[in-house]
Scaffold this active site. Structure first.
Site, short mmCIF file in Angstrom:
data_model
loop_
_atom_site.label_atom_id
_atom_site.label_comp_id
_atom_site.label_asym_id
_atom_site.label_seq_id
_atom_site.Cartn_x
_atom_site.Cartn_y
_atom_site.Cartn_z
N TYR A 298 0.84 -1.20 0.00
CA TYR A 298 0.00 0.00 0.00
C TYR A 298 0.88 1.25 0.00
O TYR A 298 1.76 1.40 0.86
CB TYR A 298 -0.89 -0.02 1.24
CG TYR A 298 -1.88 1.11 1.34
CD1 TYR A 298 -3.14 0.99 0.78
CD2 TYR A 298 -1.56 2.29 2.00
CE1 TYR A 298 -4.08 2.02 0.88
CE2 TYR A 298 -2.48 3.32 2.11
CZ TYR A 298 -3.72 3.18 1.55
OH TYR A 298 -4.63 4.20 1.65
N TYR A 348 -5.72 6.01 -6.88
CA TYR A 348 -6.00 5.77 -5.47
C TYR A 348 -7.43 5.29 -5.28
O TYR A 348 -8.36 6.08 -5.14
CB TYR A 348 -5.76 7.06 -4.69
CG TYR A 348 -5.74 6.91 -3.19
CD1 TYR A 348 -5.18 5.80 -2.58
CD2 TYR A 348 -6.29 7.90 -2.38
CE1 TYR A 348 -5.14 5.67 -1.21
CE2 TYR A 348 -6.25 7.80 -1.00
CZ TYR A 348 -5.69 6.68 -0.42
OH TYR A 348 -5.65 6.56 0.96
#
Length: 396
Positions: A298, A348
């Site tokens: 991430y 995102y």
């Protein structure tokens, strides 16, 4: 691949559930906005088609959001025209959730609560509420906002600066993350940022907040990503290779949950949630970092990759930048990392696309960015106080 330790304790769901189909919408940075429900339904339908299923097969829906920026799992079940649902779940906390959401779906399937669960993330992160620049109401806002401490990049920057001081990481290390992931995103048609980036070009970019330049920050998009979780037995009939869920972990760090700025109570800014959950992650899967073929870390901001590589044991403390520069996180390296270009470049979707990329890699469907003979992948979710991670293994 190493053998599992005899008698090692593993969760009841481990090896019992698998991901089959995945689905994406376009990840948009411009154009006419669409409703979040519309985006969620498109991604979910694509995932079902990919798995060779229909809405009639679905009896569970799971999702997550951040400050009410999504739509409920019940609404998606209705929009898909599913039959009665036996499992719905709506989580919060944004990017810490995707691996955890899939683990919850796996637990539902393994326990018999549901047979087939859609997991999705949908948001208008570009045309709607932007995490990177929105003032969110919180108890500490009255103290932070008047002094200018008012956006998420500033909070992460404080962590990252401490990490850099404690580990010796440099701006060149951040540049290495960004440049290497641009090499991957150039191979990914979904990616928003695909142009190669040189070191000089990196340093020519303006600061958002030190040490972050514009290219160190993820691209906020409108879009949705979904996947299908079902039992290993059912997955055997899927038209794609199943990605078996071998293990996972969640952690809520001490002092979490009171405020968007509660991260400031964390005792050591040079370590994050992934450092806490790594031991339980590897124990749950009965595997270790040397067994992993591809890592999807991430990366809402570039230093998160350094944190993750070190936390999970792929690099020693302070050595993640050197690992990247050595080429070992590249396509033919020891631990290919963020093969979709990362959130920094693909877009995102609060980490759901980090998890789906880990699935695609063990399914052998990474296209031009496919890691050769990838059998085990790991994906992390979250970078601060709360976070999760998941391990996938290639099915038969």
């Amino acid at each position: 691949m190493s053998q599992r330790a005899p008698g090692s304790a593993r969760p009841a769901y481990a090896g019992k559930a698998a991901v089959t189909g995945v689905g994406y919408t376009k990840l948009a940075v411009s154009g006419e906005p669409r409703s979040v429900l519309d985006l969620a339904l498109e991604a979910a339908r694509a995932a079902l088609a990919d798995a060779g299923l229909t809405a009639a097969d679905v009896d569970g829906v799971c999702s997550y959001g951040l400050f009410n920026d999504s739509v409920t799992s019940q609404a998606v079940g209705t929009g898909l025209a599913c039959n009665d649902l036996s499992f719905t779940l709506d989580l919060n906390n944004g990017g810490s959730q995707p691996a955890f959401a899939v683990l919850n779906a796996a637990m539902a399937v393994a326990s018999g609560v549901a047979s087939t669960v859609i997991v999705y993330r949908a948001l208008n992160g570009r045309s709607g509420k932007k995490v990177g620049s929105t003032h969110f109401d919180s108890p500490s806002g009255q103290f932070r906002y008047p002094i200018g401490l008012n956006s998420y990049p500033q909070y992460i920057a404080m962590w990252s600066r401490r990490f850099m001081i404690e580990t010796g990481a440099t701006s060149e290390d951040l540049a290495a993350v960004v440049m290497k992931q641009r090499e991957y995103s150039a191979l990914n048609d979904r990616a928003v940022r695909r142009d190669p980036l040189s070191l000089d070009e990196y340093f020519s970019r303006s600061y958002v907040v030190e040490p972050f330049r514009t290219v160190d920050c993820t691209v906020e998009v409108d879009g949705a990503v979904a996947l299908v979780v079902t039992s290993v037995d059912r997955a055997a009939d899927a038209p794609v290779t199943p990605a078996i869920i071998e293990g996972g972990a969640w952690v809520t760090g001490r002092g979490s949950g009171l405020d968007i700025a509660d991260l400031h109570s964390w005792p050591d800014f040079s370590r994050n949630c992934q450092h806490l959950l790594a031991p339980r992650l590897w124990k749950s899967a009965g595997l270790g970092p040397t067994d992993v073929d591809v890592a999807e870390i991430y990366d809402c901001f570039s230093p998160a990759v350094l944190y993750g590589l070190e936390a999970l044991g792929f690099a020693e403390r302070g050595e993640a930048g050197d690992l990247i520069r050595s080429g070992e996180t590249g396509l033919t390296g020891r631990i290919p990392t963020n093969t979709h270009g990362g959130l920094l470049n693909e877009g995102y979707v609060h980490g759901m696309n980090t998890v789906t990329e880990a699935v695609l890699q063990v399914q052998g469907r990474g296209e031009r960015r496919q890691v050769k003979d990838a059998e085990v992948s790991v994906a992390t979710s979250g970078v601060l106080v709360d976070g999760s991670a998941i391990v996938f293994r290639k099915g038969n």
